[in-house]
Design a protein around this motif. Structure first.
Motif, mmCIF file in Angstrom:
data_model
loop_
_atom_site.group_PDB
_atom_site.id
_atom_site.type_symbol
_atom_site.label_atom_id
_atom_site.label_comp_id
_atom_site.label_asym_id
_atom_site.label_seq_id
_atom_site.Cartn_x
_atom_site.Cartn_y
_atom_site.Cartn_z
ATOM 1 N N LEU A 15 0.816 -1.208 0.000
ATOM 2 C CA LEU A 15 0.000 0.000 0.000
ATOM 3 C C LEU A 15 0.852 1.261 0.000
ATOM 4 O O LEU A 15 0.367 2.336 -0.340
ATOM 5 N N ASN A 16 2.132 1.125 0.321
ATOM 6 C CA ASN A 16 3.054 2.251 0.190
ATOM 7 C C ASN A 16 3.237 2.657 -1.276
ATOM 8 O O ASN A 16 3.710 3.750 -1.562
ATOM 9 N N LEU A 17 2.836 1.799 -2.203
ATOM 10 C CA LEU A 17 2.977 2.076 -3.636
ATOM 11 C C LEU A 17 1.703 2.634 -4.263
ATOM 12 O O LEU A 17 1.618 2.738 -5.498
ATOM 13 N N ALA A 32 -0.351 8.816 1.523
ATOM 14 C CA ALA A 32 -0.370 10.092 2.255
ATOM 15 C C ALA A 32 -1.703 10.810 2.041
ATOM 16 O O ALA A 32 -2.248 11.419 2.972
ATOM 17 N N ASP A 33 -2.239 10.762 0.820
ATOM 18 C CA ASP A 33 -3.553 11.350 0.546
ATOM 19 C C ASP A 33 -4.627 10.671 1.395
ATOM 20 O O ASP A 33 -5.526 11.326 1.931
ATOM 21 N N ASN A 53 5.199 -3.598 5.142
ATOM 22 C CA ASN A 53 5.239 -4.718 4.213
ATOM 23 C C ASN A 53 5.547 -6.029 4.942
ATOM 24 O O ASN A 53 5.725 -7.056 4.296
ATOM 25 N N HIS A 54 5.598 -5.979 6.269
ATOM 26 C CA HIS A 54 6.036 -7.120 7.065
ATOM 27 C C HIS A 54 4.914 -7.636 7.972
ATOM 28 O O HIS A 54 4.398 -6.905 8.813
ATOM 29 N N LEU A 74 -8.565 -1.650 9.407
ATOM 30 C CA LEU A 74 -7.490 -2.486 8.883
ATOM 31 C C LEU A 74 -7.675 -2.781 7.406
ATOM 32 O O LEU A 74 -8.685 -3.352 7.002
ATOM 33 N N ASN A 75 -6.682 -2.380 6.617
ATOM 34 C CA ASN A 75 -6.546 -2.850 5.244
ATOM 35 C C ASN A 75 -5.304 -3.730 5.252
ATOM 36 O O ASN A 75 -4.186 -3.243 5.105
#
Length: 155
Positions: A15-17, A32-33, A53-54, A74-75
């Motif tokens: 989800l960081n991507l 961030a949005d 990611n862990h 939670l996603n």
């Protein structure tokens, strides 16, 4: 349980991507949005917003939420469909859990139809893109307020 509402919004792998990974499915908004959407939807409640990611780190945060959060959004991303360990951690919570997804897993690949989060979630919000998070935070707050009113004390 904390004295003021603290909503943990936890995000799983990749989800960081957001914004660059499969924008046709997940959209162009960044994580961030989405964090900004959550803070704006919180109506003064504290938002603890994290991504990892862990799997083990995500489980550590779920365990932390047991004592520090009023509710959990939670996603779990890919761990939604694979992590029995995450399910076991979620089973220890006594706070509301709102499962959240940007896309609608039921309309996607067959392996995404199984959720290890759903059996312990208070509710599920999916398929509305970033608005899913806004709705999830509002739902979590509503659940906390309902619970607070029923118990006659603030959380």
């Amino acid at each position: 349980m904390p004295q003021t509402s603290v909503i943990y919004v936890l995000n799983g792998p990749n989800l960081n991507l957001l914004g660059v990974r499969e924008p046709d499915i997940y959209g162009h908004e960044t994580l961030a949005d989405i964090e900004t959407l959550c803070v704006d939807a919180a109506d003064g409640a504290e938002i603890v917003f994290r991504q990892t990611n862990h799997e083990g780190e995500l489980i550590d945060w779920v365990q932390e939420a047991r004592d520090k959060a009023s509710a959990l959004v939670l996603n779990a991303a890919g761990y939604t469909h694979t992590s029995v360990a995450l399910l076991d951690a979620l089973k220890t919570l006594t706070i509301p859990i709102v499962e959240c997804h940007l896309s609608n897993p039921a309309a996607r690949e067959r392996f995404r139809h199984r959720s290890y989060v759903s059996p312990v979630a208070t509710g599920i919000i999916s398929g509305f893109g970033p608005i899913s998070y806004e709705l999830a935070v509002k739902a979590a707050l509503g659940l906390v307020q309902k619970r607070t009113g029923a118990q006659g004390r603030s959380v």
